[in-house]
Design a protein around this motif. Structure first.
Motif, PDB file in Angstrom:
ATOM      1  N   UNK A   1       0.838  -1.202   0.000  1.00 46.66           N
ATOM      2  CA  UNK A   1       0.000   0.000   0.000  1.00 46.66           C
ATOM      3  C   UNK A   1       0.874   1.253   0.000  1.00 46.66           C
ATOM      4  N   UNK A   2       1.899   1.233   0.829  1.00 42.58           N
ATOM      5  CA  UNK A   2       2.786   2.405   0.905  1.00 42.58           C
ATOM      6  C   UNK A   2       3.643   2.534  -0.345  1.00 42.58           C
ATOM      7  N   UNK A   3       4.035   1.405  -0.867  1.00 43.93           N
ATOM      8  CA  UNK A   3       4.843   1.403  -2.090  1.00 43.93           C
ATOM      9  C   UNK A   3       4.065   2.072  -3.221  1.00 43.93           C
ATOM     10  N   UNK A   4       2.816   1.724  -3.348  1.00 44.12           N
ATOM     11  CA  UNK A   4       1.967   2.313  -4.368  1.00 44.12           C
ATOM     12  C   UNK A   4       1.868   3.819  -4.156  1.00 44.12           C
ATOM     13  N   UNK A   5       1.706   4.186  -2.902  1.00 42.78           N
ATOM     14  CA  UNK A   5       1.573   5.597  -2.551  1.00 42.78           C
ATOM     15  C   UNK A   5       2.845   6.369  -2.906  1.00 42.78           C
ATOM     16  N   UNK A   6       3.982   5.782  -2.553  1.00 40.09           N
ATOM     17  CA  UNK A   6       5.248   6.491  -2.698  1.00 40.09           C
ATOM     18  C   UNK A   6       5.791   6.474  -4.119  1.00 40.09           C
ATOM     19  N   UNK A   7       5.638   5.354  -4.791  1.00 38.35           N
ATOM     20  CA  UNK A   7       6.328   5.202  -6.071  1.00 38.35           C
ATOM     21  C   UNK A   7       5.412   4.940  -7.248  1.00 38.35           C
ATOM     22  N   UNK A   8       4.142   4.764  -6.969  1.00 36.43           N
ATOM     23  CA  UNK A   8       3.234   4.482  -8.068  1.00 36.43           C
ATOM     24  C   UNK A   8       3.007   2.997  -8.262  1.00 36.43           C
ATOM     25  N   UNK A   9       1.912   2.722  -8.913  1.00 39.67           N
ATOM     26  CA  UNK A   9       1.424   1.358  -9.037  1.00 39.67           C
ATOM     27  C   UNK A   9       2.417   0.414  -9.699  1.00 39.67           C
ATOM     28  N   UNK A  10       3.036   0.886 -10.761  1.00 39.51           N
ATOM     29  CA  UNK A  10       3.870  -0.022 -11.551  1.00 39.51           C
ATOM     30  C   UNK A  10       5.185  -0.357 -10.854  1.00 39.51           C
ATOM     31  N   UNK A  11       5.464   0.339  -9.755  1.00 42.48           N
ATOM     32  CA  UNK A  11       6.716   0.069  -9.048  1.00 42.48           C
ATOM     33  C   UNK A  11       6.499  -0.794  -7.806  1.00 42.48           C
ATOM     34  N   UNK A  12       5.313  -1.294  -7.647  1.00 42.35           N
ATOM     35  CA  UNK A  12       5.117  -2.256  -6.567  1.00 42.35           C
ATOM     36  C   UNK A  12       5.795  -3.554  -6.983  1.00 42.35           C
ATOM     37  N   UNK A  13       6.770  -3.994  -6.213  1.00 41.58           N
ATOM     38  CA  UNK A  13       7.425  -5.262  -6.551  1.00 41.58           C
ATOM     39  C   UNK A  13       7.397  -6.201  -5.350  1.00 41.58           C
ATOM     40  N   UNK A  14       7.318  -7.475  -5.656  1.00 42.71           N
ATOM     41  CA  UNK A  14       7.297  -8.486  -4.609  1.00 42.71           C
ATOM     42  C   UNK A  14       8.569  -8.415  -3.785  1.00 42.71           C
ATOM     43  N   UNK A  15       9.679  -8.261  -4.454  1.00 44.78           N
ATOM     44  CA  UNK A  15      10.957  -8.270  -3.757  1.00 44.78           C
ATOM     45  C   UNK A  15      11.083  -7.077  -2.819  1.00 44.78           C
ATOM     46  N   UNK A  16      10.600  -5.930  -3.275  1.00 45.36           N
ATOM     47  CA  UNK A  16      10.691  -4.744  -2.426  1.00 45.36           C
ATOM     48  C   UNK A  16       9.743  -4.868  -1.231  1.00 45.36           C
ATOM     49  N   UNK A  17       8.558  -5.387  -1.486  1.00 41.73           N
ATOM     50  CA  UNK A  17       7.625  -5.605  -0.375  1.00 41.73           C
ATOM     51  C   UNK A  17       8.244  -6.570   0.637  1.00 41.73           C
ATOM     52  N   UNK A  18       8.900  -7.616   0.120  1.00 43.25           N
ATOM     53  CA  UNK A  18       9.570  -8.570   1.001  1.00 43.25           C
ATOM     54  C   UNK A  18      10.669  -7.870   1.805  1.00 43.25           C
ATOM     55  N   UNK A  19      11.453  -7.056   1.130  1.00 38.12           N
ATOM     56  CA  UNK A  19      12.524  -6.321   1.792  1.00 38.12           C
ATOM     57  C   UNK A  19      11.956  -5.483   2.937  1.00 38.12           C
ATOM     58  N   UNK A  20      10.891  -4.766   2.637  1.00 38.44           N
ATOM     59  CA  UNK A  20      10.314  -3.893   3.666  1.00 38.44           C
ATOM     60  C   UNK A  20       9.734  -4.676   4.824  1.00 38.44           C
ATOM     61  N   UNK A  21       9.294  -5.865   4.537  1.00 37.63           N
ATOM     62  CA  UNK A  21       8.758  -6.679   5.620  1.00 37.63           C
ATOM     63  C   UNK A  21       9.883  -7.462   6.304  1.00 37.63           C
TER      64      UNK A  21
END
Lengths: 228, 228
Positions: free
Chosen positions: A40-60
């Motif tokens: 959700x935050x990734x979408x907010x900060x960087x836009x929809x197309x930049x939501x990535x599984x790996x980045x979400x994993x990193x943040x978690x």
DNA sequence: ACCTGAACACCGTTCAAGT
DNA sequence: ACCTGAACACCGTTCAAGT
């Protein structure tokens, strides 16, 4: 090799060799939830197309493969994030309709349109994820479909009331409905797609212009225009 | 190692060791053009987000690095493809305006809207690439900006003529203009984003519904509605 | 001048192996 | 049951080297 990216702040030294060393279980309790929040935050900060599984994993704070235990694909995570956004969107619309519940149907229709665009102007990336169509398979999420159908239903119902009370000029209601939808949707997307500068709409004017545009539409279908 | 992907059909056997062996120069003449064509078709076949440099290179029969001699980035290739699409779009709009040149301003406005949506319905991916905003930096392409400004200008001019001839109800023209833009844009995007099924618009009805929606708008701003 | 082919840093996704 | 870490097939992009 394991990139020590985060230099985890060492927990405060303990007196003796700790039996259970600050549980830090496998992770912080609910990875599924953590991934949705990160997305959700990734979408907010960087836009929809930049939501990535790996980045979400990193943040978690988990490994690249971990999310796949909870979401079978990027699309599935997208869907979950979209559902979250859709809930908030719908809550805002409903609140606006409740506030204007005492007004006549046309006034409520106006409140509906204004609330819709207000939210879209303030949450462009989340509006985009809800409505974009290619990001996930809409029809696979029953919740999303139902939620959306209810918003559509509110619009349709209010329009029909306005017609029943003789507030509208003669017209095909279904076509009016689609036109109204196209109008607000188009306005919201023009914002997302960066068209406003080209059309002379300044950023700080977006919400006011949104209201004006809703009024153009309402006046177009009303029997008796309110503002000139 | 060099993947013999294409099993090139051997040229017909020649009588003697050919001095210039069927030039087959470095490639077929104009890689830049070939890449734009490949990109244009890729967008058509697979959608905007699936245009890739490597695939365009493959289709043009060159190595992955080759395109970067002609386009500094994927975005730059996108821009070139968008320009191609924009040219065709504009040509269609202009043709429609010419055909309706003898009509009154409001009739021309209608023809404008219908031509716009007709093209958008038939070329959704190309409409998307023109208007999407995140795919390339719009303002960096002077051609794109100018081309778009002219289309906007045609719309604005026609609307002002209609006002000057007393065809419109009293309203703020700038707001009417933005509303009109939002309406057609929204309708086009609803198609791209797959909303029509949810709104009860069948695929084969899209163009007819487009006309109906344009009429709702025209009737909304006209002093004397034409159709009920 | 134009293109090749290897390289690098990213992705999504899978899967054996660990706890 | 849940997560790790290596692996694979993709990308965009760079760059030395070839013609």
């Amino acid at each position: 090799m394991p990139a020590a990216t985060k230099a985890k702040p060492r927990p405060r030294p303990q007196r003796r060799a700790p039996r259970s060393r600050i549980p830090k279980p496998y992770h912080h309790g609910d990875l599924r939830r953590a991934l949705i929040d990160a997305g959700f935050r990734l979408v907010e900060e960087r836009g929809v197309e930049r939501l990535s599984m790996r980045e979400a994993a990193r943040r978690a704070g988990v490994s690249p493969g971990a999310p796949f235990r909870h979401f079978e694909s990027r699309e599935a995570l997208m869907t979950a994030v979209a559902l979250e956004a859709q809930r908030r969107f719908r809550a805002e619309i409903e609140a606006a309709l409740q506030e204007s519940a005492s007004g006549d149907p046309l006034a409520r229709l106006r409140a509906f349109g204004v609330a819709y665009l207000r939210w879209a102007m303030r949450n462009p990336a989340h509006f985009e994820i809800i409505s974009s169509g290619k990001l996930f398979d809409y029809d696979k999420s029953a919740d999303l479909v139902r939620d959306n159908a209810e918003v559509v239903g509110m619009f349709e119902g209010t329009l029909m009331e306005a017609a029943a009370q003789g507030q509208l000029r003669p017209a095909d209601l279904k076509q009016v409905q689609i036109a109204g939808r196209a109008l607000v949707y188009g306005f919201a997307r023009m914002n997302i797609d960066g068209h406003f500068p080209r059309w002379g709409v300044a950023a700080h004017d977006a919400e006011a212009t949104a209201e004006a545009v809703v009024d153009v539409f309402i006046n177009g279908i009303a029997k008796r225009p309110r503002k000139a």
